[in-house]
Design a protein around this motif. Structure first.
Motif, PDB file in Angstrom:
ATOM      1  N   LYS A 285       0.887  -1.172   0.000  1.00 18.12           N
ATOM      2  CA  LYS A 285       0.000   0.000   0.000  1.00 18.12           C
ATOM      3  C   LYS A 285       0.919   1.214   0.000  1.00 18.12           C
ATOM      4  CE  LYS A 285      -3.997   2.182   0.525  1.00 18.12           C
ATOM      5  NZ  LYS A 285      -4.769   2.461  -0.707  1.00 18.12           N
ATOM      6  N   PHE A 286       1.095   1.807  -1.193  1.00 24.43           N
ATOM      7  CA  PHE A 286       2.135   2.818  -1.405  1.00 24.43           C
ATOM      8  C   PHE A 286       1.614   4.233  -1.162  1.00 24.43           C
ATOM      9  CE2 PHE A 286       4.654   5.541  -4.402  1.00 24.43           C
ATOM     10  CZ  PHE A 286       5.855   5.447  -3.733  1.00 24.43           C
ATOM     11  N   GLU A 287       2.040   4.822  -0.057  1.00 25.32           N
ATOM     12  CA  GLU A 287       1.547   6.152   0.331  1.00 25.32           C
ATOM     13  C   GLU A 287       2.341   7.303  -0.283  1.00 25.32           C
ATOM     14  OE1 GLU A 287      -1.216   6.876   2.675  1.00 25.32           O
ATOM     15  OE2 GLU A 287      -1.648   4.970   1.716  1.00 25.32           O
ATOM     16  N   GLY A 288       3.323   6.945  -1.123  1.00 22.83           N
ATOM     17  CA  GLY A 288       4.163   7.972  -1.744  1.00 22.83           C
ATOM     18  C   GLY A 288       3.445   8.850  -2.746  1.00 22.83           C
ATOM     19  N   THR A 289       2.256   8.441  -3.186  1.00 22.55           N
ATOM     20  CA  THR A 289       1.526   9.278  -4.147  1.00 22.55           C
ATOM     21  C   THR A 289       0.611  10.298  -3.463  1.00 22.55           C
ATOM     22  OG1 THR A 289      -0.298   7.707  -4.349  1.00 22.55           O
ATOM     23  CG2 THR A 289       1.519   7.441  -5.891  1.00 22.55           C
ATOM     24  N   ASN A 290       0.671  10.378  -2.146  1.00 21.76           N
ATOM     25  CA  ASN A 290      -0.061  11.449  -1.475  1.00 21.76           C
ATOM     26  C   ASN A 290       0.551  12.808  -1.831  1.00 21.76           C
ATOM     27  OD1 ASN A 290      -2.252  10.443   0.274  1.00 21.76           O
ATOM     28  ND2 ASN A 290      -0.626   9.161   1.145  1.00 21.76           N
ATOM     29  N   PRO A 291      -0.217  13.893  -1.658  1.00 21.40           N
ATOM     30  CA  PRO A 291       0.271  15.216  -2.087  1.00 21.40           C
ATOM     31  C   PRO A 291       1.654  15.598  -1.547  1.00 21.40           C
ATOM     32  CG  PRO A 291      -2.055  15.345  -1.620  1.00 21.40           C
ATOM     33  CD  PRO A 291      -1.631  13.952  -1.239  1.00 21.40           C
ATOM     34  N   THR A 292       1.976  15.261  -0.310  1.00 26.56           N
ATOM     35  CA  THR A 292       3.324  15.576   0.184  1.00 26.56           C
ATOM     36  C   THR A 292       4.176  14.312   0.291  1.00 26.56           C
ATOM     37  OG1 THR A 292       3.036  15.426   2.602  1.00 26.56           O
ATOM     38  CG2 THR A 292       2.295  17.458   1.545  1.00 26.56           C
TER      39      THR A 292
ATOM     40  N   PRO B  91      -7.842  12.774  18.891  1.00 30.32           N
ATOM     41  CA  PRO B  91      -8.506  11.708  18.140  1.00 30.32           C
ATOM     42  C   PRO B  91      -8.963  12.147  16.749  1.00 30.32           C
ATOM     43  CG  PRO B  91      -9.942  12.502  19.905  1.00 30.32           C
ATOM     44  CD  PRO B  91      -8.603  13.160  20.102  1.00 30.32           C
ATOM     45  N   PHE B  92      -9.212  13.436  16.565  1.00 30.50           N
ATOM     46  CA  PHE B  92      -9.666  13.920  15.256  1.00 30.50           C
ATOM     47  C   PHE B  92      -8.534  13.871  14.226  1.00 30.50           C
ATOM     48  CE2 PHE B  92     -12.576  15.607  18.332  1.00 30.50           C
ATOM     49  CZ  PHE B  92     -13.812  15.468  17.723  1.00 30.50           C
ATOM     50  N   LYS B  93      -7.327  14.107  14.691  1.00 29.71           N
ATOM     51  CA  LYS B  93      -6.175  14.023  13.811  1.00 29.71           C
ATOM     52  C   LYS B  93      -5.929  12.560  13.434  1.00 29.71           C
ATOM     53  CE  LYS B  93      -1.504  14.236  12.884  1.00 29.71           C
ATOM     54  NZ  LYS B  93      -0.487  13.213  13.014  1.00 29.71           N
ATOM     55  N   HIS B  94      -5.800  11.740  14.447  1.00 31.15           N
ATOM     56  CA  HIS B  94      -5.599  10.301  14.318  1.00 31.15           C
ATOM     57  C   HIS B  94      -6.520   9.666  13.265  1.00 31.15           C
ATOM     58  CE1 HIS B  94      -4.587   6.447  16.525  1.00 31.15           C
ATOM     59  NE2 HIS B  94      -5.675   6.058  15.899  1.00 31.15           N
ATOM     60  N   GLU B  95      -7.764  10.125  13.268  1.00 30.37           N
ATOM     61  CA  GLU B  95      -8.817   9.429  12.531  1.00 30.37           C
ATOM     62  C   GLU B  95      -8.579   9.330  11.028  1.00 30.37           C
ATOM     63  OE1 GLU B  95     -10.536   7.933  14.437  1.00 30.37           O
ATOM     64  OE2 GLU B  95     -12.504   7.412  13.614  1.00 30.37           O
ATOM     65  N   GLY B  96      -7.869  10.292  10.438  1.00 29.01           N
ATOM     66  CA  GLY B  96      -7.663  10.279   8.993  1.00 29.01           C
ATOM     67  C   GLY B  96      -7.028   8.993   8.488  1.00 29.01           C
ATOM     68  N   LYS B  97      -6.148   8.413   9.298  1.00 34.27           N
ATOM     69  CA  LYS B  97      -5.437   7.216   8.848  1.00 34.27           C
ATOM     70  C   LYS B  97      -6.320   5.968   8.842  1.00 34.27           C
ATOM     71  CE  LYS B  97      -0.684   8.564   9.947  1.00 34.27           C
ATOM     72  NZ  LYS B  97       0.440   8.331  10.894  1.00 34.27           N
ATOM     73  N   LYS B  98      -7.477   6.061   9.467  1.00 34.94           N
ATOM     74  CA  LYS B  98      -8.392   4.921   9.436  1.00 34.94           C
ATOM     75  C   LYS B  98      -8.786   4.576   8.012  1.00 34.94           C
ATOM     76  CE  LYS B  98     -12.563   5.296  10.851  1.00 34.94           C
ATOM     77  NZ  LYS B  98     -13.698   5.784  11.674  1.00 34.94           N
ATOM     78  N   THR B  99      -8.747   5.584   7.150  1.00 31.79           N
ATOM     79  CA  THR B  99      -9.162   5.361   5.752  1.00 31.79           C
ATOM     80  C   THR B  99      -8.250   4.373   5.017  1.00 31.79           C
ATOM     81  OG1 THR B  99      -7.897   7.331   5.092  1.00 31.79           O
ATOM     82  CG2 THR B  99     -10.249   7.622   5.537  1.00 31.79           C
ATOM     83  N   ILE B 100      -7.051   4.131   5.555  1.00 31.05           N
ATOM     84  CA  ILE B 100      -6.165   3.123   4.958  1.00 31.05           C
ATOM     85  C   ILE B 100      -6.885   1.777   4.898  1.00 31.05           C
ATOM     86  CG2 ILE B 100      -4.052   1.787   5.304  1.00 31.05           C
ATOM     87  CD1 ILE B 100      -3.000   4.289   6.909  1.00 31.05           C
ATOM     88  N   ALA B 101      -7.492   1.397   6.002  1.00 30.40           N
ATOM     89  CA  ALA B 101      -8.173   0.100   6.058  1.00 30.40           C
ATOM     90  C   ALA B 101      -9.343   0.060   5.081  1.00 30.40           C
ATOM     91  CB  ALA B 101      -8.665  -0.174   7.480  1.00 30.40           C
ATOM     92  N   TYR B 102     -10.102   1.151   5.035  1.00 33.28           N
ATOM     93  CA  TYR B 102     -11.240   1.198   4.109  1.00 33.28           C
ATOM     94  C   TYR B 102     -10.763   1.041   2.663  1.00 33.28           C
ATOM     95  CZ  TYR B 102     -14.652   2.444   7.698  1.00 33.28           C
ATOM     96  OH  TYR B 102     -15.490   2.404   8.789  1.00 33.28           O
ATOM     97  N   GLU B 103      -9.672   1.727   2.327  1.00 32.90           N
ATOM     98  CA  GLU B 103      -9.165   1.641   0.956  1.00 32.90           C
ATOM     99  C   GLU B 103      -8.649   0.252   0.611  1.00 32.90           C
ATOM    100  OE1 GLU B 103      -7.576   6.205   0.411  1.00 32.90           O
ATOM    101  OE2 GLU B 103      -6.294   4.567  -0.241  1.00 32.90           O
ATOM    102  N   VAL B 104      -7.854  -0.319   1.520  1.00 33.43           N
ATOM    103  CA  VAL B 104      -7.296  -1.652   1.265  1.00 33.43           C
ATOM    104  C   VAL B 104      -8.435  -2.653   1.054  1.00 33.43           C
ATOM    105  CG1 VAL B 104      -6.046  -3.589   2.306  1.00 33.43           C
ATOM    106  CG2 VAL B 104      -5.083  -1.280   2.400  1.00 33.43           C
ATOM    107  N   ALA B 105      -9.413  -2.607   1.932  1.00 30.20           N
ATOM    108  CA  ALA B 105     -10.543  -3.537   1.808  1.00 30.20           C
ATOM    109  C   ALA B 105     -11.274  -3.325   0.481  1.00 30.20           C
ATOM    110  CB  ALA B 105     -11.498  -3.358   2.986  1.00 30.20           C
ATOM    111  N   GLU B 106     -11.524  -2.065   0.147  1.00 24.66           N
ATOM    112  CA  GLU B 106     -12.231  -1.788  -1.115  1.00 24.66           C
ATOM    113  C   GLU B 106     -11.401  -2.239  -2.317  1.00 24.66           C
ATOM    114  OE1 GLU B 106     -13.648   2.253  -1.648  1.00 24.66           O
ATOM    115  OE2 GLU B 106     -14.708   1.699  -3.495  1.00 24.66           O
ATOM    116  N   GLN B 107     -10.089  -1.992  -2.269  1.00 22.81           N
ATOM    117  CA  GLN B 107      -9.220  -2.379  -3.391  1.00 22.81           C
ATOM    118  C   GLN B 107      -9.117  -3.893  -3.552  1.00 22.81           C
ATOM    119  OE1 GLN B 107      -6.024   0.203  -1.984  1.00 22.81           O
ATOM    120  NE2 GLN B 107      -6.064   1.370  -3.879  1.00 22.81           N
ATOM    121  N   LEU B 108      -9.332  -4.622  -2.462  1.00 23.97           N
ATOM    122  CA  LEU B 108      -9.323  -6.087  -2.538  1.00 23.97           C
ATOM    123  C   LEU B 108     -10.732  -6.646  -2.758  1.00 23.97           C
ATOM    124  CD1 LEU B 108      -6.750  -6.957   0.312  1.00 23.97           C
ATOM    125  CD2 LEU B 108      -6.362  -6.958  -2.174  1.00 23.97           C
TER     126      LEU B 108
END
Lengths: 409, 409
Positions: free
Chosen positions: A97-104, A205-222
């Motif tokens: 799961k390659f995060e290098g294509t994020n904006p920064t 917790p509001f900052k933390h929460e953004g990374k939860k989307t990793i799991a959603y994406e991986v599951a959707e991509q699979l």
């Protein structure tokens, strides 16, 4: 799409609170986590999701007013099926799961998006963080994009590419000398007095929460499935915990059949989680040495570290570490087998997976996803000073043919 | 989705050929371009496109066998609506098409994807390019990912981040001394002898074609509409010509109502197109000086340069240039107003737009899209050696409050 957030709950004592900007449990001081109406979320049309960046999963994020949501197109990162790397490491199936294509160029953009959006939701005009690089440049990018003041407290000897990036994008870049632990104490007081919104990794917790989307994406991509193992790096523990929480929610909603076995990956010189997991005791803060994987150079992950350990023990996870030499070798292996250029912090997971496979702790039949949290473009590497050949046609042709194995001269 | 490619046609004499790997017109030696069945393409369901990376638009790309198509998730880059930057520059509406989120951080990934895929389609086992950086690291990434040998001929004094990237990902990195013009002559002969597939920017229409997807994406992101002006950088001219061709196809298919006015952006020390356009004569090759925008440092764009000029004159386009100081100022402006960190080559378009607005050549009522072709993460910048403050709470608080304008001490 609307947010289905319902409140906050203490990960320690279970105390519940309505949605608000709070950084610790008012009863026990424990970590706060966001909760959602999973029952209603279960009925959402999971095959017709849309929206910019991580807000594709806005229903599972805590920002209610769409006008407050900032996006620079973070997330939606590729999940690379890597057959050559899988073979080299010895597992049946391996995805990165390659995060290098994020904006920064790093996974931090996911949390910057939710932190900055939450800052707007709660009426803040300034946000801040203490950082040596990735988090600071990401937060400066998102804060500036959203029109907020960004106070980035940066160690005076950070790496040059990152200093340049932060200097360009932050409204207020403040350099400090001394150690992180001194500065973070000062920063936390600024946050507690309400001068800046908390853009740090340890409490909000509001900052933390953004990374939860990793799991959603991986599951959707699979195809709404999960791998057997999910390998995440652990510094403070944000990526690991957030991914785990995402997988838990998906299973609770019935969108996936279960959760993957979670693997915590650390550098061998900053491995408090791995030590405690191996030895079976409590988390012991550690004086750490230098590691090429600077993004996971954390000796005292504190409350989040204990939480990671808790997840590993409760769920039958795994923890492993890798020496710097293993990490550098993994970086080269990933580049040479699959063409993917990731930074040392990014490939800690791959180095650790390799060690765990060799040790027989991950079976060769396993289907594995490794998080790769950053591009290789942000690193500082030993300079190369090659001596070039003279462009002579016959000499170059001979060289090319010899390497291709045809008609060697 | 199937490819609707029908053949090749010479941009000079109009001679047509069936689809094949050819690098120049057999009749007149002119540039070859790919042609498609636009009539049938017009009936495709434009609102239900899908597919990985640029292959979302596979119908308009020349690789017929889906098994040959390689993708690392290139393309699908964000189109940032930039109100603060628009105001600073003085146009009604300004979007940046930010190519920094591509896998290797530049627009080159689009053409690497089609070049490598075409190499597989035509049975090649090796691909090559002469490059000082972005093109070489991108092609090495895609070639390696596809299992090809990658011969990257790299100037021995390229920038360090790019040398590291190429050294990691290329199977065969060959350094040369001397000037680009000497090496490209040798390389073209290797290509003509069929030793390596052509990954260069000047001749191969299959490589060129990947960048056409920029126009498709911009139009789709604007709801199948086009801006008034589209600003593209011109080095050799690949990005400019390919974008233009994409916009032309879209209009011919009836998917958009027309084409934008094309603006060619160059560095003031490498501006052969701008000079010829201003003075009205032929393209005169130029001995160029140093520019921070190394990606457009081309003094003799040759056939593609003449083609750019042709488009500008035929379609009422514009050409403009910017001095290095303007380019560096544009880089800072983009970062400070919108938080977007782009390299000098990436913001040449923004610097040129600013100059054209000041000169009254682009009206303030205009709706403009500027290509931003690269992330800022790949650059080499002057080192920063700041002196940090001591982390003392009262001092830091005073500083933050003063900057926020509250209770200055």
């Amino acid at each position: 799409m609307e947010s289905y957030v319902t409140g906050l709950r203490c990960a320690g004592c279970g105390h519940g609170l309505p949605v608000q900007y709070a950084l610790s449990c008012p009863r026990c001081g424990g970590l706060l986590e966001l909760e959602y109406d999973l029952e209603r979320m279960a009925g959402l049309p999971r095959d017709r999701l849309s929206g910019p960046g991580i807000w594709r999963y806005a229903f599972a994020l805590p920002v209610r007013d769409p006008a407050h949501r900032v996006s620079l197109g973070e997330g939606n990162t590729p999940l690379y099926d890597c057959p050559r790397l899988a073979e080299a490491i010895g597992v049946r199936k391996l995805w990165l799961k390659f995060e290098g294509t994020n904006p920064t160029g790093t996974v931090k953009d996911r949390t910057s998006a939710t932190a900055v959006s939450a800052a707007r939701e709660f009426g803040y005009k300034a946000i801040g963080v203490v950082s040596t690089g990735n988090a600071g440049s990401s937060l400066a990018t998102y804060g500036t994009r959203a029109g907020l003041r960004t106070f980035i407290f940066c160690y005076e000897r950070g790496s040059q590419p990152k200093l340049n990036h932060m200097a360009a994008c932050a409204s207020d870049l403040v350099f400090y000398r001394g150690v992180y632990d001194d500065m973070i104490g000062v920063f936390d007081r600024l946050v507690d007095e309400g001068l800046v919104f908390d853009g740090g990794a340890s409490r909000n917790p509001f900052k933390h929460e953004g990374k939860k989307t990793i799991a959603y994406e991986v599951a959707e991509q699979l195809g709404w499935a999960v791998p057997d193992f999910f390998v995440a790096p652990v510094g403070v523990g944000e990526t690991f915990i957030a991914s785990y929480r995402g997988f838990r929610e998906l299973a609770a909603m019935g969108w996936t059949a279960g959760v993957p076995r979670m693997v915590a990956a650390q550098s061998a010189v900053a491995n408090p989680i791995v030590r405690a997991w191996r030895e079976g005791g409590d988390l012991v803060p550690q004086r750490i040495g230098y590691t090429v994987a600077e993004g996971v150079a954390v000796g005292n992950p504190d409350a989040k570290g204990r939480y990671v350990l808790d997840i590993l023990r409760r769920e039958g996870g795994l923890a492993g570490d890798a020496a710097d030499a293993d990490i550098v070798a993994a970086q080269k292996l990933v580049a040479r087998t699959e063409g993917i250029w990731a930074g040392p912090t990014g490939v800690v997971t791959v180095a650790v997976l390799r060690n765990l496979v060799r040790a027989g702790q991950v079976p060769s039949a396993a289907r594995v996803v490794c998080m790769v949290t950053e591009t290789g473009l942000k690193g500082e590497y030993p300079p190369i000073h090659p001596e070039g050949i003279v462009p002579d046609y016959e000499a170059v042709k001979k060289l090319v043919m010899a390497r291709l194995g045809g008609f060697p001269a």
